[in-house]
Write a protein that holds these residues in place. Structure first.
Motif, short mmCIF file in Angstrom:
data_model
loop_
_atom_site.label_atom_id
_atom_site.label_comp_id
_atom_site.label_asym_id
_atom_site.label_seq_id
_atom_site.Cartn_x
_atom_site.Cartn_y
_atom_site.Cartn_z
N UNK A 1 0.84 -1.20 0.00
CA UNK A 1 0.00 0.00 0.00
C UNK A 1 0.88 1.25 0.00
N UNK A 2 0.61 2.16 -0.93
CA UNK A 2 1.47 3.34 -1.05
C UNK A 2 0.80 4.51 -0.35
N UNK A 3 1.36 4.95 0.76
CA UNK A 3 0.85 6.16 1.39
C UNK A 3 2.03 7.11 1.50
N UNK A 4 1.73 8.36 1.83
CA UNK A 4 2.80 9.36 1.88
C UNK A 4 3.86 8.94 2.92
N UNK A 5 3.43 8.27 4.00
CA UNK A 5 4.36 7.89 5.06
C UNK A 5 5.31 6.77 4.66
N UNK A 6 4.98 6.07 3.56
CA UNK A 6 5.85 4.98 3.12
C UNK A 6 7.06 5.47 2.33
N UNK A 7 7.03 6.74 1.97
CA UNK A 7 8.14 7.31 1.24
C UNK A 7 9.26 7.59 2.26
N UNK A 8 10.44 7.02 2.03
CA UNK A 8 11.54 7.11 3.00
C UNK A 8 11.88 8.52 3.42
N UNK A 9 11.98 9.43 2.44
CA UNK A 9 12.36 10.82 2.75
C UNK A 9 11.28 11.48 3.59
N UNK A 10 10.02 11.22 3.21
CA UNK A 10 8.92 11.84 3.95
C UNK A 10 8.87 11.29 5.37
N UNK A 11 9.12 9.98 5.50
CA UNK A 11 9.13 9.38 6.84
C UNK A 11 10.16 10.08 7.71
N UNK A 12 11.32 10.35 7.13
CA UNK A 12 12.39 11.01 7.87
C UNK A 12 11.97 12.44 8.24
#
Ligand code: BTN
Length: 328
Positions: free
Chosen positions: A1-12
């Motif tokens: 599932x692709x959510x904004x939080x799964x993006x590594x940079x965004x998570x950081x």
């Protein structure tokens, strides 16, 4: 599932903003710390805002995270999570599953280690005890299942659900302030209404447990009209104030992990005092529908060192029950 939080940079980026809750972080600090340009920061902030994050921006001071969305989010749960295993061994967060217990069971059968947690925003076939359904609408509940591999014999495992219930009760009290108590063995009530249920399921071979799944359902911000009669939510009990589900789940994982390690190393007897203290059943007149045998009435007088409920019946005899449903 692709959510904004799964993006590594965004998570950081979320982590950086959460580290400085209620403070501004300068664009320069973010750009240096993450190795991204100011233009990229803008783009990421936009994506976060459109996913429900409230972020204040000031040309001179930088960015301040004002609110995270009311959604079960891996980064929010992991942020500052003080466990060594629970959630750290692995965390799967789904928008919707049939049942987190079933999903965890499937993952455990595939060899997942102890401490992996399965979480869903919504369950389409949430399961309760004895074949009942567990109402699991999106947007307000915690539906989480933890994989445990206690390496214990089946008969030593009887108090595990009680330990989970005491831990969840403790976490609910400390995060929401609700006056929660445990209705033996695994329901949590506030002011006479049910706010949480726990469903443990296991796979065992011979007498040894292969794995145990502890499934926890909490009505946190769920609207009461979506819950069965006799239920309440933590929001309702807090005077219509939202309770942060991610913070509560992190506390549940911490409180359960610390008790579980005592349970595994020393057995249930070391935790029985806390279970007695959390109980709303002891000293009350109850009717019991035991897992096995005929219905029974009497006064609940104790929880023994194996987790059994001790009842004094009308003749004065002490009877022990190991599973069942209670009516207060
Ligand atoms: C009960 O009170 O009957 C137990 C309810 C347990 C509900 C939780 S929600 C997470 C996990 N997944 C399920 O399908 N059930 C448990």
């Amino acid at each position: 599932m692709r959510t904004v939080e799964n993006d590594g940079k965004i998570a950081k980026l979320i982590d950086v903003l959460m580290d400085k809750a209620d403070e501004f972080v300068s664009g320069e600090e973010i750009s240096r710390g993450m190795g991204i340009t100011r233009a990229a920061i803008w783009k990421y902030m936009d994506r976060l805002r459109s996913s429900g994050y409230i972020i204040e921006a000031s040309p001179r001071k930088g960015y301040m995270l004002k609110r995270t969305p009311d959604k079960m989010l891996k980064n929010s749960i992991l942020h500052g999570l003080g466990t060594s295993l629970f959630g750290k061994a692995g965390m799967y967060v789904y928008d919707a599953v049939g049942s987190t217990n079933d999903k965890a069971y499937e993952i455990a059968e595939g060899g997942a280690p102890e401490g992996v947690v399965v979480i869903a925003e919504q369950q389409t076939s949430g399961k309760g005890r004895v074949g009942r359904k567990w109402a699991s609408p999106p947007g307000g509940g915690i539906y989480a299942s933890i994989i445990l591999r206690p390496g214990m014999a089946l008969n030593a495992l009887s108090g595990a659900t009680l330990v989970a219930a005491a831990a969840v009760c403790r976490a609910i009290r400390s995060v929401s302030g609700a006056d929660a108590g445990v209705k033996w063995p695994n329901d949590i009530f506030v002011r006479g209404r049910k706010v949480c249920g726990i469903l443990s399921e296991m796979k065992a071979e011979q007498d040894m447990v292969d794995f145990l799944i502890v499934g926890i359902g909490v009505n946190v911000n769920t609207p009461l009209q979506l819950l069965p009669e006799g239920s309440t939510s933590l929001k309702e009990e807090a005077g219509d104030k939202d309770v942060d589900r991610n913070v509560l789940l992190a506390k549940v994982l911490e409180d359960f992990e610390s008790r579980y390690s005592v349970f595994r190393d020393k057995g249930f007897a070391s935790l029985v005092d806390e279970c007695r203290e959390m109980s709303i059943v002891l000293g009350k007149e109850i009717n019991v529908m035991p897992g096995r045998g005929a219905p029974l009435s009497g006064t609940a007088v104790d929880i023994d060192e194996h987790g059994a409920l001790v009842i004094r019946d009308a003749s004065g005899a002490l009877r022990k029950i190991y599973s069942g449903d209670i009516e207060l």
